[in-house]
Design a protein around this motif. Structure first.
Motif, PDB file in Angstrom:
ATOM      1  N   TYR C 108       0.839  -1.198   0.000  1.00  0.00           N
ATOM      2  CA  TYR C 108       0.000   0.000   0.000  1.00  0.00           C
ATOM      3  C   TYR C 108       0.877   1.253   0.000  1.00  0.00           C
ATOM      4  O   TYR C 108       0.657   2.194  -0.760  1.00  0.00           O
ATOM      5  CB  TYR C 108      -0.915  -0.015   1.224  1.00  0.00           C
ATOM      6  N   ALA C 109       1.906   1.229   0.841  1.00  0.00           N
ATOM      7  CA  ALA C 109       2.799   2.378   0.919  1.00  0.00           C
ATOM      8  C   ALA C 109       3.478   2.624  -0.425  1.00  0.00           C
ATOM      9  O   ALA C 109       3.602   3.760  -0.867  1.00  0.00           O
ATOM     10  CB  ALA C 109       3.851   2.142   2.008  1.00  0.00           C
ATOM     11  N   LEU C 110       3.876   1.545  -1.082  1.00  0.00           N
ATOM     12  CA  LEU C 110       4.576   1.715  -2.350  1.00  0.00           C
ATOM     13  C   LEU C 110       3.640   2.215  -3.448  1.00  0.00           C
ATOM     14  O   LEU C 110       4.083   2.834  -4.408  1.00  0.00           O
ATOM     15  CB  LEU C 110       5.231   0.400  -2.786  1.00  0.00           C
ATOM     16  N   VAL C 111       2.366   1.946  -3.295  1.00  0.00           N
ATOM     17  CA  VAL C 111       1.431   2.406  -4.316  1.00  0.00           C
ATOM     18  C   VAL C 111       1.027   3.858  -4.062  1.00  0.00           C
ATOM     19  O   VAL C 111       0.946   4.673  -4.968  1.00  0.00           O
ATOM     20  CB  VAL C 111       0.171   1.510  -4.333  1.00  0.00           C
ATOM     21  N   ARG C 112       0.786   4.182  -2.801  1.00  0.00           N
ATOM     22  CA  ARG C 112       0.189   5.473  -2.509  1.00  0.00           C
ATOM     23  C   ARG C 112       1.158   6.577  -2.076  1.00  0.00           C
ATOM     24  O   ARG C 112       0.830   7.739  -2.153  1.00  0.00           O
ATOM     25  CB  ARG C 112      -0.886   5.310  -1.425  1.00  0.00           C
ATOM     26  N   PHE C 113       2.316   6.216  -1.569  1.00  0.00           N
ATOM     27  CA  PHE C 113       3.285   7.248  -1.174  1.00  0.00           C
ATOM     28  C   PHE C 113       4.447   7.239  -2.140  1.00  0.00           C
ATOM     29  O   PHE C 113       4.697   6.246  -2.817  1.00  0.00           O
ATOM     30  CB  PHE C 113       3.838   7.005   0.237  1.00  0.00           C
ATOM     31  N   GLU C 114       5.172   8.356  -2.114  1.00  0.00           N
ATOM     32  CA  GLU C 114       6.356   8.391  -2.958  1.00  0.00           C
ATOM     33  C   GLU C 114       7.600   8.376  -2.087  1.00  0.00           C
ATOM     34  O   GLU C 114       7.729   9.202  -1.178  1.00  0.00           O
ATOM     35  CB  GLU C 114       6.350   9.640  -3.822  1.00  0.00           C
ATOM     36  N   TYR C 115       8.473   7.451  -2.325  1.00  0.00           N
ATOM     37  CA  TYR C 115       9.720   7.366  -1.561  1.00  0.00           C
ATOM     38  C   TYR C 115      10.864   7.776  -2.457  1.00  0.00           C
ATOM     39  O   TYR C 115      10.886   7.443  -3.639  1.00  0.00           O
ATOM     40  CB  TYR C 115       9.957   5.942  -1.065  1.00  0.00           C
ATOM     41  N   ARG C 116      11.776   8.513  -1.883  1.00  0.00           N
ATOM     42  CA  ARG C 116      12.947   8.902  -2.678  1.00  0.00           C
ATOM     43  C   ARG C 116      14.225   8.624  -1.911  1.00  0.00           C
ATOM     44  O   ARG C 116      14.874   9.534  -1.413  1.00  0.00           O
ATOM     45  CB  ARG C 116      12.859  10.371  -3.062  1.00  0.00           C
ATOM     46  N   PRO C 117      14.587   7.366  -1.754  1.00  0.00           N
ATOM     47  CA  PRO C 117      15.841   7.065  -1.047  1.00  0.00           C
ATOM     48  C   PRO C 117      17.019   7.645  -1.813  1.00  0.00           C
ATOM     49  O   PRO C 117      17.137   7.442  -3.017  1.00  0.00           O
ATOM     50  CB  PRO C 117      15.881   5.537  -1.016  1.00  0.00           C
ATOM     51  N   ARG C 118      17.857   8.392  -1.108  1.00  0.00           N
ATOM     52  CA  ARG C 118      19.006   9.034  -1.753  1.00  0.00           C
ATOM     53  C   ARG C 118      20.073   8.015  -2.108  1.00  0.00           C
ATOM     54  O   ARG C 118      20.403   7.154  -1.298  1.00  0.00           O
ATOM     55  CB  ARG C 118      19.618  10.059  -0.790  1.00  0.00           C
ATOM     56  N   VAL C 119      20.650   8.171  -3.278  1.00  0.00           N
ATOM     57  CA  VAL C 119      21.746   7.286  -3.668  1.00  0.00           C
ATOM     58  C   VAL C 119      22.892   7.389  -2.682  1.00  0.00           C
ATOM     59  O   VAL C 119      23.516   6.406  -2.293  1.00  0.00           O
ATOM     60  CB  VAL C 119      22.230   7.628  -5.089  1.00  0.00           C
ATOM     61  N   GLY C 120      23.126   8.648  -2.211  1.00  0.00           N
ATOM     62  CA  GLY C 120      24.211   8.858  -1.258  1.00  0.00           C
ATOM     63  C   GLY C 120      23.999   8.040   0.007  1.00  0.00           C
ATOM     64  O   GLY C 120      24.919   7.388   0.514  1.00  0.00           O
ATOM     65  N   ALA C 121      22.773   8.023   0.501  1.00  0.00           N
ATOM     66  CA  ALA C 121      22.481   7.278   1.723  1.00  0.00           C
ATOM     67  C   ALA C 121      22.689   5.789   1.505  1.00  0.00           C
ATOM     68  O   ALA C 121      23.253   5.082   2.350  1.00  0.00           O
ATOM     69  CB  ALA C 121      21.047   7.543   2.154  1.00  0.00           C
ATOM     70  N   ILE C 122      22.271   5.313   0.330  1.00  0.00           N
ATOM     71  CA  ILE C 122      22.418   3.881   0.054  1.00  0.00           C
ATOM     72  C   ILE C 122      23.886   3.510  -0.021  1.00  0.00           C
ATOM     73  O   ILE C 122      24.319   2.500   0.543  1.00  0.00           O
ATOM     74  CB  ILE C 122      21.700   3.529  -1.257  1.00  0.00           C
ATOM     75  N   LEU C 123      24.659   4.364  -0.714  1.00  0.00           N
ATOM     76  CA  LEU C 123      26.090   4.068  -0.825  1.00  0.00           C
ATOM     77  C   LEU C 123      26.746   4.064   0.542  1.00  0.00           C
ATOM     78  O   LEU C 123      27.567   3.192   0.854  1.00  0.00           O
ATOM     79  CB  LEU C 123      26.766   5.089  -1.741  1.00  0.00           C
ATOM     80  N   THR C 124      26.368   5.036   1.383  1.00  0.00           N
ATOM     81  CA  THR C 124      26.920   5.064   2.731  1.00  0.00           C
ATOM     82  C   THR C 124      26.595   3.774   3.465  1.00  0.00           C
ATOM     83  O   THR C 124      27.446   3.187   4.137  1.00  0.00           O
ATOM     84  CB  THR C 124      26.316   6.235   3.532  1.00  0.00           C
ATOM     85  N   PHE C 125      25.359   3.338   3.278  1.00  0.00           N
ATOM     86  CA  PHE C 125      24.939   2.116   3.963  1.00  0.00           C
ATOM     87  C   PHE C 125      25.784   0.936   3.504  1.00  0.00           C
ATOM     88  O   PHE C 125      26.307   0.171   4.322  1.00  0.00           O
ATOM     89  CB  PHE C 125      23.454   1.852   3.660  1.00  0.00           C
ATOM     90  N   ILE C 126      25.943   0.800   2.172  1.00  0.00           N
ATOM     91  CA  ILE C 126      26.740  -0.317   1.658  1.00  0.00           C
ATOM     92  C   ILE C 126      28.167  -0.234   2.186  1.00  0.00           C
ATOM     93  O   ILE C 126      28.753  -1.228   2.610  1.00  0.00           O
ATOM     94  CB  ILE C 126      26.722  -0.319   0.114  1.00  0.00           C
ATOM     95  N   GLY C 127      28.693   1.017   2.193  1.00  0.00           N
ATOM     96  CA  GLY C 127      30.050   1.207   2.707  1.00  0.00           C
ATOM     97  C   GLY C 127      30.169   0.715   4.134  1.00  0.00           C
ATOM     98  O   GLY C 127      31.134   0.028   4.493  1.00  0.00           O
TER      99      GLY C 127
END
Lengths: 516, 378, 342
Positions: C108-127
């Motif tokens: 439901y959240a993926l259909v009705r809300f818009e998420y914009r995870p930052r690439v920078g945040a993801i890279l930091t996480f992987i790091g």
């Protein structure tokens, strides 16, 4: 922006709390310190004398789902409890995954199990890593086990580097079974060589053997990949390759560890194996031993090669159509053997085949080698003692002699007294004929000074179950010629040896053969 | 992570929402899922990648992993393991050149059309180049292993299972779903019956088909014999063995397509259909212009899920044929399983990663090209 | 004559159409039922009767025996069967239900809300993940490594992570989720085993349930996304004008409207968890073994025990059939169709 912060806080809360939970939570319940102290440190692991010496101890033993093999353990568990006080849990997993279960449990240090009932050929993987207990001191003190009564071959097979690592509850080797009535009718002798075998199979193929008016099969030997085909091929190849006694070994040249597969002997074995398929059921390339055994017991095959199981199964009138019609002989041999220098087959004479009988060299192949109990080296001493005591209890003549005569148990004889004492078999429901027939096959094999043992060196899974199995499957499917198959096998085995260190492998291999 | 309301939604919705809980609703709805997936995915993903670069050995008191670089991957493309994985390549013939030439031309046209198009983006370009390269290489592999003496490797066999299997599952599932949403007495009975195959554990289905296809004691033996096929067995021919496995796979997974499509068909609004009927549309027109568009999104999801799942086929070949004859029915997962059983965890993980690569490649194509286009053009 | 080809209403086929439909449905039903019939017959045979060739009808061409049923239900294997059956019956429904709850909300959240995870945040996480692995291989315990890299992640996120403006969207999140099912189980089973070993959760229901929920979430999300996006947004807008909160809207409008989809999805996940084999094998050592293990185990050293296997498959499939029969009516009752149907 705000929601992101909250999200992060939540995330951190969850991660930190899970870390805390895990680190402060239950202390390790399953991974006690690896006990290094020798068993001498404790009381002698007596097994019959003790008055409830293991009271309160619970042992978990891992094996595969029965009824065969697991059933006697489950049945005798309560007796053992009554005797010693130890509670026995038999934990079963599917047979195909037993090895991986033992491995992951032991190697990762989880140690959920105190003992394993597994294949003795696996001890070569576990013993050098110190994952299973050296049982020599236990065995030496354990009179009730009657270790000397265990056939020498099985004593060796359950040892590694001169030390005992597992207690056999079962003895396994290949034998050839034939239909006494069908062969007699056709005026044929039981096969002495693999050429005889093919001739008999050919002669009886298409004849009605079970009286239902339909043509049956001359020979049933399973050929499915991923099952046991790698054992059948060595049963056929061994007499062509090994002629100088058990410690010669059929797999590698003990000079330089080159595989003995790219030569006339092994190629001949490949051809024999493939040719038996001509006299078998049409879907034999997809049959495992269960299928071929079922066909033999329902009277549809004149010949088959199998472990000892057929003997007790054949006398069960409810499921068997071959009661008292089943003969057992040691695996056929060959009148020609491999000259290791030239790679050619040469005729048998006093020097080339010192152990030949009537000019035929036999090398009965103890494939697989039976089920045996091993003790986890990483559990408490008390657990180890109790686990050993249980395996010993199971292997002692009082229990074992009753178990091996029953087909349901899946245990085959491994003690000398077991095939010398025919009365026990007759008492178990064998007719005099059936008992004699069956036991003579086993006796012939076990008494052979030229018996061949299964391969037990590091990487044996890769040699046998990956490379040999795949190449054999391609060969049986007709994708490779005999020469190509032999060459490919040679190359891939050399590659494994090279990768694993040739010298070390050679030392291991010689060690398992008892050579220096 | 920012949570904003979907732009397509009117702003008034947003303005009405108030309260902390409501501001966090996006986070609260998605977070547990993200955490659960992270928890169980990161470590296995990295661990198996690392294992694929190593050699596993049992060592004193445990195990050791020796770093061997890309050796496990190199092995998959050379020597006998290469034959196993990629297949045995037949020599070139005019036929292979013609077929491969046609494929290359088709791919070139596909690329050219994109270049002639004014809107070129870096992402799109890279994606299309990868696609061309990937399809080119896999068709090179297929044209050389499918005919005249070539043999399929485990990679191609898996592709056969996946695409042939999904094709039939979808067609059959859709057909049956359309039939059972009709107002027929007894349709609920059929629906429950049609669900049954999916409910049996995959190992069980595999053994059941092994029983059924047995040519000496299976139920169809008399039929084989009536056709004079006593000496023939499907297990001896690569394609008949693959067909047998595909039949099992289709039997088992058609219900998956079926039930989701039934649910989709059941929940489509009836008003447009009624309106169309009044206007005199025939049933094909109704299906083509009303029903079909409304089930396309669900269909695409279904196919994607099955695509991913079907790549992991292992129980059927393992039980029905043990991968035989030869290696003719081994799937990639089965290939990995053989190495795994023999303790060659590195090689096993390498095969698994090649599988991951293939699945990702095909799902990306599917999601980015097919799914988007079909859904968008509606 | 014409009425044979004419349908009475849009959903009712013409008489000829009905006959053809029945023929096709009947044919497919036979294809489905015959293998099951063979299972039932086999479960009443002994090994001799299986090996001697096909026998089709009990009492007519062979004498049925209850041996296999006795062996499984009251004999040697009964203890295992009952324990494993209970475990399956506990683990599968709970996992399916949890997966459905989390998955439906996420969908439901993926259909009705818009998420914009930052690439920078993801890279930091992987790091930071890589860092924690390095720390562990450098000899730290994983607990400390996790805390260190998490703190670092937090700091980096506030600083470096914000520099990159590029962000991903909902479709990327959804694809990432489904991609969690792409690695074959054989490759992940040992790492997952190690995770639960470290948490001391091996051989517990918790481990199995967590794993099953996580591994089935992607499927739930993908299926539910489509069902939910079919729900007209106008209904939700009306409700929110009336002052309903998001939770309220989700609970009282979205969920009821998505019932057919929810039920179908639940059924799948239930079936998947009910039948899962490899993870169950490794995550259990004794107490929480499930029934698929018992089935696979019937192929032991003596070849497949067809009769036992048949009994077990039959025992295992019955509860799911019952659930399917109960739930099927909900799939049928497409709520959007309303009263006009038929």
């Amino acid at each position: 922006m705000k929601s992101k912060n909250v999200l992060l806080k939540l995330l951190s809360l969850m991660i930190v709390s899970s870390v805390l939970m895990a680190s402060c939570g239950t202390p390790a319940t399953t991974a006690p310190e690896a006990a290094t102290d020798a068993p001498e440190a404790t009381e002698a692991p007596a097994t019959e004398t003790a008055d409830k010496m293991y009271e309160g101890v619970t042992i978990d033993i891992l094996t595969f789902v029965g009824p065969q093999v697991a059933e006697p353990l489950q049945r005798r568990g309560p007796d053992f409890t009554a005797l010693t006080g130890a509670t026995v849990n038999i934990i079963t997993v599917p047979n195909s995954e037993l090895y991986q279960k033992v491995l992951t449990d032991a190697v990762s240090g989880t140690n959920s199990y105190d003992g394993y009932l597994f294949a003795p050929s696996w001890i070569v993987d576990f013993a050098p890593a110190g994952l299973i207990e050296d049982l020599t001191p236990y065995v030496e003190k354990d009179a009730a086990l009657e270790w000397d009564d265990v056939a020498p071959f099985f004593r060796d097979f359950n040892s590694y580097g001169g030390k005992v690592y597992s207690i056999p509850l079962d003895g396994d080797m290949h034998m050839v079974y034939y239909r006494i009535d069908s062969l007699e009718e056709a005026g044929l002798e039981p096969p002495k060589t693999w050429d005889d075998y093919l001739a008999v199979a050919k002669a009886l193929h298409g004849k009605d053997l079970n009286g239902d008016g339909e043509g049956d099969y001359g020979s049933c030997i399973s050929k499915a990949p991923g099952q046991q085909s790698y054992w059948w091929i060595w049963s056929i190849a061994a007499p062509y390759i090994q002629s100088q006694g058990s410690n010669q070994g059929p797999f590698f040249n003990t000079k330089d560890m080159t595989p003995l597969v790219n030569n006339e002997a092994f190629k001949r074995a490949l051809e024999v194996y493939k040719e038996t398929g001509l006299y078998g059921p049409p879907d034999e390339t997809n049959q495992g031993v269960g299928d071929s055994r079922g066909l033999f017991l329902s009277g549809r095959c004149a010949l088959t090669m199998d472990w000892g199981d057929i003997g007790p199964l054949a006398i069960d009138a409810e499921n068997s159509k071959v009661v008292d019609k089943t003969g057992a002989i040691q695996n056929p041999g060959s009148t020609e053997v491999l000259d290791w220098e030239t790679g050619k087959l040469v005729a048998c004479d006093a020097t080339t085949c010192p152990y030949a009988v009537d000019g035929v060299n036999h090398a009965p192949f103890a494939s697989f080698g039976g089920w045996a109990g091993a003790v986890n080296a990483a559990v408490d001493q008390k657990q180890k003692d109790a686990t050993y005591a249980f395996f010993s209890y199971m292997a002692q003549p009082a229990q074992s002699n009753a178990d091996v005569v029953v087909g349901k148990t899946g245990y085959n004889p491994f003690r000398i007294s077991q095939f010398e004492n025919k009365q026990a078999w007759v008492d178990a429901g064998f007719s005099q004929v059936a008992a004699e027939q069956y036991l003579s096959g086993i006796e012939q094999s076990l008494n052979s000074p030229n018996m061949a043992a299964d391969l037990r060196i590091p990487k044996n899974h890769e040699y046998i179950q990956v490379e040999l199995d795949r190449i054999l499957a391609e060969y049986i499917a007709g994708n490779l010629t005999t020469d190509e198959a032999a060459q490919q096998l040679y190359d891939s085995w050399e590659a494994i040896t090279e990768e694993a260190d040739r010298e070390a492998q050679l030392t291991f291999y010689k060690g398992t053969l008892g050579q220096k | 992570m920012d949570t904003r309301n979907d732009e397509t939604q009117p702003a008034r919705l947003h303005t009405i929402i108030s309260g902390t809980a409501d501001r966090l609703v996006g986070t609260i709805f998605l977070l547990p899922t993200v955490l659960a997936l992270l928890f169980l995915s990161i470590f296995p993903l990295i661990a198996s990648l690392y294992v694929s670069l190593t050699k596993f050995d049992i060592a004193l008191g445990g195990f050791k992993l020796t770093f061997v670089g890309l050796k496990n991957y190199k092995d998959l493309f050379t020597g006998s393991e290469g034959t196993h994985f990629l297949g045995e390549f037949a020599p070139n013939t005019p036929l292979t050149w013609t077929v491969f030439g046609l494929i290359v031309i088709a791919l070139a046209i596909f690329l050219a059309r994109y270049f002639l198009n004014a809107r070129i983006s870096i992402g799109g370009l890279i994606g299309r180049l990868m696609l061309t390269l990937g399809l080119g290489l896999s068709s090179w592999m297929l044209v050389h292993t499918l005919w005249n003496g070539g043999r399929l490797g485990t990679a191609s066999i898996t592709l056969v299972y996946v695409f042939v299997g999904i094709f039939f599952q979808y067609i059959l599932g859709l057909g049956l779903a359309l039939l059972t949403v009709q107002n027929l007495p007894g349709r609920r009975f059929f629906r429950v019956i049609f669900l049954l195959p999916m409910m049996i554990t995959p190992v069980g289905v595999a053994y059941m088909f092994r029983m059924l296809t047995d040519t000496s004691k299976g139920p169809f033996t008399p039929i084989w014999q009536a056709f004079g096929l006593t000496d023939f067995s499907w297990v001896n021919n690569p394609w008949s063995a693959r067909t047998a496995i595909l039949i099992g796979d289709i039997w088992q997974w058609t219900p998956f397509m079926f039930i989701v499509l039934v649910a989709a068909l059941e929940s489509q609004p009836t008003e447009p259909i009624e309106a169309a009927t009044v206007d005199g549309a025939n049933s094909w027109q109704i299906f083509r212009h009303i029903t079909w568009p409304s089930i396309i999104p669900v269909s695409m999801t279904l196919i994607l899920i099955r695509l991913i799942e079907a790549f992991k086929i292992v129980d059927l070949p393992n039980v029905m044929t043990n991968g035989g004859p030869g290696t003719a029915t081994q799937s990639l997962t089965y290939h990995a399983y053989i190495n795994w059983r023999a303790l060659d965890l590195g090689a096993s993980a390498a095969v698994a990663y090649m599988l991951l690569f293939l699945v990702t490649f095909f799902s990306m194509i599917f999601v980015n090209l097919i799914r988007q286009q079909t859904v968008e053009t509606l | 004559m014409k009425r044979w080809f004419q349908s009475k209403s849009i959903n009712t086929p013409s008489p000829v159409g009905a006959i053809l439909s029945y023929l096709v449905l009947g044919f497919w039903a036979v294809l489905i039922l015959f293998p099951l019939y063979w299972l039932i017959v086999t479960s009443f045979k002994n090994s001799g009767q299986v090996n001697e060739g096909p026998f089709y009808i009990p009492f007519v061409d062979f004498k049925p025996t209850l041996d296999a049923w006795k062996y499984i239900l009251v004999g040697d294997l009964s203890k295992d069967t009952i324990r494993n059956f209970t475990n399956t019956a506990i683990v599968a429904p709970i996992s399916a239900l949890l997966a459905l709850i989390f998955g439906a909300t996420a969908a439901y959240a993926l259909v009705r809300f818009e998420y914009r995870p930052r690439v920078g945040a993801i890279l930091t996480f992987i790091g930071c993940v890589i860092l924690s692995i390095l720390l562990v291989s450098a000899g730290l315990t994983w607990q400390i490594a996790l805390v260190v890299s998490f703190v670092l992640f937090f700091i980096l996120l506030q600083t470096i992570g914000r520099r990159f403006k590029r962000a991903l969207g909902n479709n990327d999140i959804a694809f990432w989720m489904i991609s969690q099912r792409m690695l074959p189980p054989i490759a992940v089973v040992i790492p997952i085993y190690l995770i639960f070993q470290q948490l001391h959760l091996l051989d517990t229901y918790t481990a199995l349930i967590i794993t099953y929920v996580a591994s089935n979430l992607p499927i739930v999300i993908w299926l539910m996304r489509d069902y939910i996006s079919n729900i007209p947004i106008e209904l939700e807008e009306c409700a929110s004008i009336d002052g309903a909160s998001r939770y309220r809207i989700f609970w009282s409008i979205v969920l009821p409207l998505a019932v057919p989809g929810l039920v179908a999805t639940f059924l799948f996940v239930l079936v998947f968890t009910w039948n899962e084999y490899l993870l169950a094998l490794f995550l259990s050592s004794a107490k929480v073994q499930t029934l698929p293990l018992t089935i696979a185990a019937q192929n032991a050293t003596r070849g497949p025990q067809w009769w036992n296997m048949s009994v077990l498959i039959l025992i295992m499939i019955v509860p799911v059939i019952v659930i399917a029969i109960i739930l099927e009516r909900y799939i049928t009752r497409g709520l959007l169709i309303g009263a006009v149907k038929g």
